[in-house]
Motif scaffolding. Structure first.
Motif, mmCIF file in Angstrom:
data_model
loop_
_atom_site.group_PDB
_atom_site.id
_atom_site.type_symbol
_atom_site.label_atom_id
_atom_site.label_comp_id
_atom_site.label_asym_id
_atom_site.label_seq_id
_atom_site.Cartn_x
_atom_site.Cartn_y
_atom_site.Cartn_z
ATOM 1 N N GLY A 4 -13.403 -12.670 3.468
ATOM 2 C CA GLY A 4 -13.658 -13.538 4.610
ATOM 3 C C GLY A 4 -13.024 -14.888 4.356
ATOM 4 O O GLY A 4 -12.979 -15.355 3.208
ATOM 5 N N PHE A 5 -12.537 -15.523 5.399
ATOM 6 C CA PHE A 5 -11.872 -16.820 5.267
ATOM 7 C C PHE A 5 -12.370 -17.719 6.385
ATOM 8 O O PHE A 5 -12.272 -17.364 7.563
ATOM 9 N N ILE A 6 -12.897 -18.889 6.021
ATOM 10 C CA ILE A 6 -13.378 -19.852 7.012
ATOM 11 C C ILE A 6 -12.522 -21.108 6.906
ATOM 12 O O ILE A 6 -12.459 -21.736 5.842
ATOM 13 N N GLY A 7 -11.885 -21.477 8.004
ATOM 14 C CA GLY A 7 -11.073 -22.688 8.048
ATOM 15 C C GLY A 7 -9.607 -22.353 8.235
ATOM 16 O O GLY A 7 -8.912 -22.028 7.281
ATOM 17 N N LEU A 8 -9.120 -22.421 9.456
ATOM 18 C CA LEU A 8 -7.758 -22.016 9.785
ATOM 19 C C LEU A 8 -6.913 -23.192 10.252
ATOM 20 O O LEU A 8 -6.099 -23.078 11.159
ATOM 21 N N VAL A 26 -9.082 -8.550 5.777
ATOM 22 C CA VAL A 26 -9.278 -9.996 5.791
ATOM 23 C C VAL A 26 -9.796 -10.363 7.173
ATOM 24 O O VAL A 26 -9.158 -10.057 8.181
ATOM 25 N N LEU A 27 -10.972 -10.986 7.198
ATOM 26 C CA LEU A 27 -11.569 -11.434 8.449
ATOM 27 C C LEU A 27 -11.600 -12.956 8.413
ATOM 28 O O LEU A 27 -12.038 -13.539 7.428
ATOM 29 N N ALA A 28 -11.148 -13.592 9.469
ATOM 30 C CA ALA A 28 -11.042 -15.045 9.485
ATOM 31 C C ALA A 28 -11.870 -15.646 10.611
ATOM 32 O O ALA A 28 -12.079 -15.016 11.654
ATOM 33 N N TYR A 29 -12.306 -16.886 10.369
ATOM 34 C CA TYR A 29 -13.068 -17.614 11.392
ATOM 35 C C TYR A 29 -12.722 -19.092 11.329
ATOM 36 O O TYR A 29 -12.489 -19.654 10.257
ATOM 37 N N ASP A 30 -12.725 -19.719 12.489
ATOM 38 C CA ASP A 30 -12.632 -21.166 12.615
ATOM 39 C C ASP A 30 -13.429 -21.551 13.853
ATOM 40 O O ASP A 30 -13.465 -20.784 14.823
ATOM 41 N N ALA A 31 -14.053 -22.712 13.829
ATOM 42 C CA ALA A 31 -14.831 -23.163 14.983
ATOM 43 C C ALA A 31 -13.941 -23.471 16.183
ATOM 44 O O ALA A 31 -14.400 -23.435 17.326
ATOM 45 N N SER A 32 -12.674 -23.742 15.946
ATOM 46 C CA SER A 32 -11.733 -24.107 17.011
ATOM 47 C C SER A 32 -11.112 -22.862 17.649
ATOM 48 O O SER A 32 -10.520 -22.020 16.960
ATOM 49 N N HIS A 52 -20.074 -12.804 12.409
ATOM 50 C CA HIS A 52 -19.360 -11.543 12.247
ATOM 51 C C HIS A 52 -18.719 -11.398 10.867
ATOM 52 O O HIS A 52 -18.175 -10.342 10.557
ATOM 53 N N LEU A 53 -18.801 -12.446 10.066
ATOM 54 C CA LEU A 53 -18.337 -12.343 8.675
ATOM 55 C C LEU A 53 -19.475 -11.743 7.864
ATOM 56 O O LEU A 53 -20.416 -12.428 7.485
ATOM 57 N N GLN A 54 -19.402 -10.448 7.626
ATOM 58 C CA GLN A 54 -20.472 -9.740 6.930
ATOM 59 C C GLN A 54 -19.891 -8.732 5.956
ATOM 60 O O GLN A 54 -18.754 -8.299 6.102
ATOM 61 N N ASP A 55 -20.715 -8.372 4.970
ATOM 62 C CA ASP A 55 -20.361 -7.322 4.016
ATOM 63 C C ASP A 55 -19.086 -7.662 3.244
ATOM 64 O O ASP A 55 -18.236 -6.820 3.010
ATOM 65 N N LEU A 56 -18.968 -8.943 2.844
ATOM 66 C CA LEU A 56 -17.769 -9.433 2.172
ATOM 67 C C LEU A 56 -17.889 -9.344 0.657
ATOM 68 O O LEU A 56 -18.963 -9.567 0.092
#
Length: 129
Positions: A4-8, A26-32, A52-56
């Motif tokens: 999981g990666f937070i911050g794009l 690789v699952l990614a997330y950013d608030a923007s 949705h970032l789960q089971d990492l």
């Protein structure tokens, strides 16, 4: 391995894009919304909600400061730490954010107490001068 990666943002997007070329999950997330769209346009699998970032196996953060890291990993409402829901047992958190050493030390302590089955190598003890 599920990453999981937070911050794009300016630093996170190129790193996440490179990881996505090397690992299948690789699952990614950013608030923007705009950052998520840019990542999706580069072929990164982007989740619409941080939940949705789960089971990492590994969770990487690349965020502007320690306060944002704290909100993402420990939450803001005093409920169970979100990171507890993100990681598999023995999962690893790697923080590559622009945080002060003091913030990182406090975060490590809080994460260890709230998520005892995880490893936090990115939150290493550092001497503060």
């Amino acid at each position: 391995m599920r990453v999981g990666f937070i911050g794009l943002g300016a630093m996170g997007l190129p790193m996440c894009t490179s990881l996505a070329r090397s690992f299948e999950q690789v699952l990614a997330y950013d608030a923007s919304d705009a950052a998520r769209t840019r990542a999706r346009d580069r072929g990164v699998y982007v989740v619409p909600l941080i939940d949705h970032l789960q089971d990492l196996d590994v969770l990487i953060t690349m965020l502007p400061d320690g306060g944002v890291v704290r909100d993402c990993l420990l939450g803001t409402d005093g409920a169970r730490a979100p990171v507890e829901h993100m990681l598999r047992k023995g999962g690893v958190v790697v923080d590559m954010s622009s945080s002060s050493p003091v913030d990182s030390q406090c975060m490590a302590t809080d994460l260890r107490s709230s998520t005892p089955n995880a490893i936090f190598p990115g939150f290493s003890p550092a001497e503060v001068f």
